[in-house]
Design an enzyme around this catalytic site. Sequence first.
Site, PDB file in Angstrom:
ATOM      1  N   HIS A  19       0.570   5.216   1.272  1.00  0.00           N
ATOM      2  CA  HIS A  19       0.192   6.182   2.039  1.00  0.00           C
ATOM      3  C   HIS A  19       0.898   7.343   2.378  1.00  0.00           C
ATOM      4  CE1 HIS A  19      -2.544   6.996   5.532  1.00  0.00           C
ATOM      5  NE2 HIS A  19      -1.418   7.377   6.130  1.00  0.00           N
ATOM      6  N   ASN A  34       1.013  -1.279   0.147  1.00  0.00           N
ATOM      7  CA  ASN A  34       0.045  -0.035  -0.124  1.00  0.00           C
ATOM      8  C   ASN A  34       1.005   1.243  -0.034  1.00  0.00           C
ATOM      9  OD1 ASN A  34      -2.448   1.616   0.468  1.00  0.00           O
ATOM     10  ND2 ASN A  34      -1.801   1.888   2.676  1.00  0.00           N
ATOM     11  N   ASP A  45      -3.232   0.615   7.827  1.00  0.00           N
ATOM     12  CA  ASP A  45      -1.700   1.447   7.538  1.00  0.00           C
ATOM     13  C   ASP A  45      -0.813   1.062   8.621  1.00  0.00           C
ATOM     14  OD1 ASP A  45      -3.015   2.858   5.468  1.00  0.00           O
ATOM     15  OD2 ASP A  45      -3.972   4.253   7.080  1.00  0.00           O
ATOM     16  N   SER A  76       4.719   6.857   2.559  1.00  0.00           N
ATOM     17  CA  SER A  76       5.287   5.438   2.939  1.00  0.00           C
ATOM     18  C   SER A  76       4.816   4.353   1.968  1.00  0.00           C
ATOM     19  CB  SER A  76       5.002   5.027   4.215  1.00  0.00           C
ATOM     20  OG  SER A  76       5.507   6.286   5.308  1.00  0.00           O
TER      21      SER A  76
END
Length: 221
Positions: free
Chosen positions: A112, A110, A148, A139
């Site tokens: 973020h 992911n 997250d 990140s």
Amino acid sequence: MTERFPLAVLASGRGSNLQALIDAQRAGTLPIDIVLVAGDKQQALALRRAEEAGIPTLALDPKTYPDRAAFDTDLFTRVAAYRPRLIVLAGFMRILNAAVLAPWAGRIINIHPSLLPKYRGLHTHRRALEAGDAVHGSSVHYVTAELDGGPMIAQVQMPILPGDTDETLAERLLPHEHRLLVAVLAHIAAARIALHGTDVSLDGRVLSSPLRLREDGVLAA
Ligand code: GAR
């Protein structure tokens, strides 16, 4: 021709990170094959970008499922049918349940817009400003069921300037996010970055802190 690394992208919105991947793939600078772009919003610009690039798309409407788990299961079953080696969450704005994520441990990442562990969740730019931070960033991490919160791979940093608003911060950060995601994917496609349990390694050496994307585009330990 060397084999391209097959990946699926999940996106809910604008899709500029997806576009960065498409552009890098087209330019021949990133040896990936985006086999599917899937999302939870039929109208998302990300899906139009994929169509434009000739990439298969899938839009599933969460409202047509009895619950979150049923949506997650159907989404991941369909994504798996395209045989990606990695799933990239690029602005995919849903929390996924642990059961669907388990088989993908180490194969789902992911991006973020904060320097995690700061500012998980929403409104990261505003929160960085309100905290009086001097530095902001983005990140990329492996995804777990914790929002997250999965093992960190890499970050990019930039200064917060006098007069910055959450809009200017978001706008200035975006190209850095694109560079970060492309750089991380180049390393994953080359099997240089991997997850072992909760440890992230680069070239077989466990990282004690996230990699940093330098100005010159190098991911440095
Ligand atoms: C990016 O800023 C990404 O970091 C963020 O959404 C934006 C998507 O932009 N992701 C999250 O907030 C996930 N928690 P894009 O649709 O233009 O790629």
